[in-house]
Write an enzyme that holds these catalytic residues in place. Sequence first.
Site, PDB file in Angstrom:
ATOM      1  CB  CYS A  15      -0.628  -0.119   0.745  1.00 32.34           C
ATOM      2  SG  CYS A  15      -0.356  -0.024   2.630  1.00 32.34           S
ATOM      3  CB  CYS A  18       4.355  -0.607   1.738  1.00 31.31           C
ATOM      4  SG  CYS A  18       3.157  -1.542   2.890  1.00 31.31           S
ATOM      5  CB  CYS A  80      47.702 -13.270 -11.473  1.00 32.68           C
ATOM      6  SG  CYS A  80      48.108 -11.514 -11.764  1.00 32.68           S
ATOM      7  CB  CYS A  83      43.751 -10.313 -13.317  1.00 34.48           C
ATOM      8  SG  CYS A  83      45.377 -10.520 -14.576  1.00 34.48           S
ATOM      9  CG  ASP A 499      14.271  27.618 -33.675  1.00 39.16           C
ATOM     10  OD1 ASP A 499      14.314  28.274 -33.621  1.00 39.16           O
ATOM     11  OD2 ASP A 499      14.875  26.640 -33.892  1.00 39.16           O
ATOM     12  CG  ASP A 695      16.752  21.267 -34.681  1.00 39.41           C
ATOM     13  OD1 ASP A 695      16.362  22.747 -33.876  1.00 39.41           O
ATOM     14  OD2 ASP A 695      17.144  21.214 -35.416  1.00 39.41           O
ATOM     15  CG  ASP A 699      16.585  26.169 -30.390  1.00 45.35           C
ATOM     16  OD1 ASP A 699      16.035  27.414 -30.868  1.00 45.35           O
ATOM     17  OD2 ASP A 699      16.467  24.672 -31.720  1.00 45.35           O
TER      18      ASP A 699
END
Length: 824
Positions: A15, A18, A80, A83, A499, A695, A699
């Site tokens: 709910c 919770c 090794c 690593c 624009d 775009d 802008d």
Amino acid sequence: MADHAFRFEVTGLNCAGCAGRAERALATVPGVSEARVNLANRMAQVEGETTSEALREALKSAGYPAAESRQRLSIQGMNCASCVGRVERALLAVPGVLDARVNLASETAEITVLAGAVEAAQLAKVVIEAGYSASPTQDNARSETEDRRETETQELRRDLTIAAALTLPVFLGVMGSHIIPGMHHWIMATIGQTTWWAVQFVLTTLVLIWPGRRFFRIGLPLLAKGAPDMNSLVALGTLAAWSYSTVALFAPTLLPEASRAVYFEAAGVIINLILLGRFLEARAKGRTGAAIRRLVGLRPDTARVERDGAITEIPVDQITTGETLHLRPGERIAVDGEVLTGRSYVDESTITGEPVPVEKLPGAALVGGTVNGQGALSFRATAVGADTMLARIIALVEDAQGARLPVQALADRVVRWFVPAVIGLAALTVLAWLIFGPGLTFALVAGVSVLIIACPCAMGLATPTSIMVGTGRAAELGVLFRKGDALQRLDEVKVIAFDKTGTLTEGRPELVSSVAADGFDAARVLTLAASAEQGSEHPIARAMERAAGPNLPKPDEVEAVPGHGLRAKVDGQVILVGAPRLMAREGVDISPLGAALEEMEHKGQTPVLVAVDGRIAGAFAVADRVKPGARAAIDALRARGFEVALITGDTRATANAIGAEFGIPHIEAEVLPEGKLDAVKRLRDQFGPVAFCGDGINDAPALAEADVGLAIGTGTDVAIESADVVLVSGELSGAVNAVLASQSVMRNIRQNLFWAFGYNVALIPVAAGVFYPLTGWLLSPMLAAGAMAMSSVFVISNALRLRRLGGAGIPEIAAVQNPEGVPA
């Protein structure tokens, strides 16, 4: 350490109370700057600098454990133990990783993560950046989450079936007496009241300790901590009914003779109805994430990759950037790429929402998840895994679905205090009826009804379910809400500013009209001019070439005249191409085309004059063409009551011409990038909240300043990153879709909140028996349980109506999205 936002799944949420407690537990973790928990998709989003382990422990202590999943990587290049240590440290530094164990012998890594926080492909990328080769052996993070939710649904189905089987005899024996005359007397005569009550006790007890244990396991510990939730309400209500009935059966002398009655059937039926509600709710919630699943399903499992001179089919997760892939006709594209060979048409409607297939030639970009047409292609992978456009879209949608809108704040504040208040109200109800009412039995019924009916589930689900469905459907229509709260802010917008270049127009000049002087043919003059322009890189030269077509004659001589145009010799004729000032400089009389030039300038078009052997031969108008469907989109916005404005750096004449064509009354022309920001402020002062659609890089300031920034998806990355909403297709119809989606989602949220609040306000007094003295209304606990369960189902079902956006539900979207009537 996590120093940015990441998401993961939380379990045990039933709910809004919770979700609120889990959210507060996360917020108290040192280093967390913001925490949000979404009840609808059960995802937490955390921002700040903290460890995944600290978040896990906080949720575990609060009673809402974080879901965990395991990822497995195949790693090459380790030699090794150092690593191994290096790889483990790199993996443990990833936000969301709880544990990482690397096996040098098997060259594998087992990683435990917060479910949903990180994908195997991201982990593989981290290992690669550490200097080793890595690939996921399975991509199961999202499927594990779905499997977990499916398992939960199946468990609810199982528990509901068991509870129903155990409760049915009790229910029929008790309620059947009201339907079948003599049934009660038959039961008393055959087995007797005490035995019948004992049968009810056994069956109801089994219901409570078997399928009903979930409510007690969660609700009672939270009640003991002083943080009760919905499970606590159910546990208290059913336990009260069961305890009272048990006392009446085994110790009847403790109760007044008039109050010796059992309510085992009420306890059993309450468990059944709430399990039914949760089962229906779980099934409905599964449908709220349908958009994400459809997006995920767009990516194929395997792809054909060229390796060592041979074409091999491999899992998509193993593809790396730079590899060459081969695509058959009709196949779905696996990853983003660039066409190397072949020619085909690709259906990109699943990503952009645009129904017309796009031609793909060598050099063209391909998007993973789209469908190839009839041609075969080979292409180079440019983005894989989480870097593909499809993966980024999914991430954006998931982020938006987890958003916390301002409208939700009221519901959250109410929910925080709701459950404790209901428990107090139930106690007050019992006390009041004990003092003023007919007795203990009546008080018990009223108190249990109040506990059961007052569940905050519907209030908690009202906002997130609508957001999940609405943003998912918007993504399918090519509208991505990068910031979920933009849904509400866009609904409040009064004016939308655009624009010009690349937004209302195509963004490149094209030849729009031509006029030939007496004695000249316009097509021949255009051919001569385009031939002369072949060596120029100017956009207008490219427009002339496109208009003239292929197979142009080669010029013999070309001489640029800086700031004016050029002089060339084509087919033995001297050609001048340029502005009117070039003709004035060369002494060419342009008066024969004076009227045509005035008309071009009035329309804001750029005139290109051509002289042949010293005589004016023609005038060509070049302009940035208006995008198809842009006018229909502007008209649709104005029809819905929006003010529309144009903000452009172009000349006043061009801006006025575009404004006249679109019917835009508010025009700001010759505006520098920083001036666009001021223009947005002026519009806000005049009309109210502003949305800006653009775009380009120039802008970005305006997109950031606007109350809502709408970025054209085909524009620059800077513009997209500055925006709140991305219009993937690059068409203006996306702006209309975004507005309609916002309005529809907010309307849906308001409906849900009205229902959720109204339901509790109306029925809690009825359950408490406030109207009983006047009307005789008293809600039984069973009816209260049914009403409570149905309230959540109603809210989710109402949200699911948003899946019809763009279809029969809101036809305006479909109409604007396909303005040219192209068959979808």
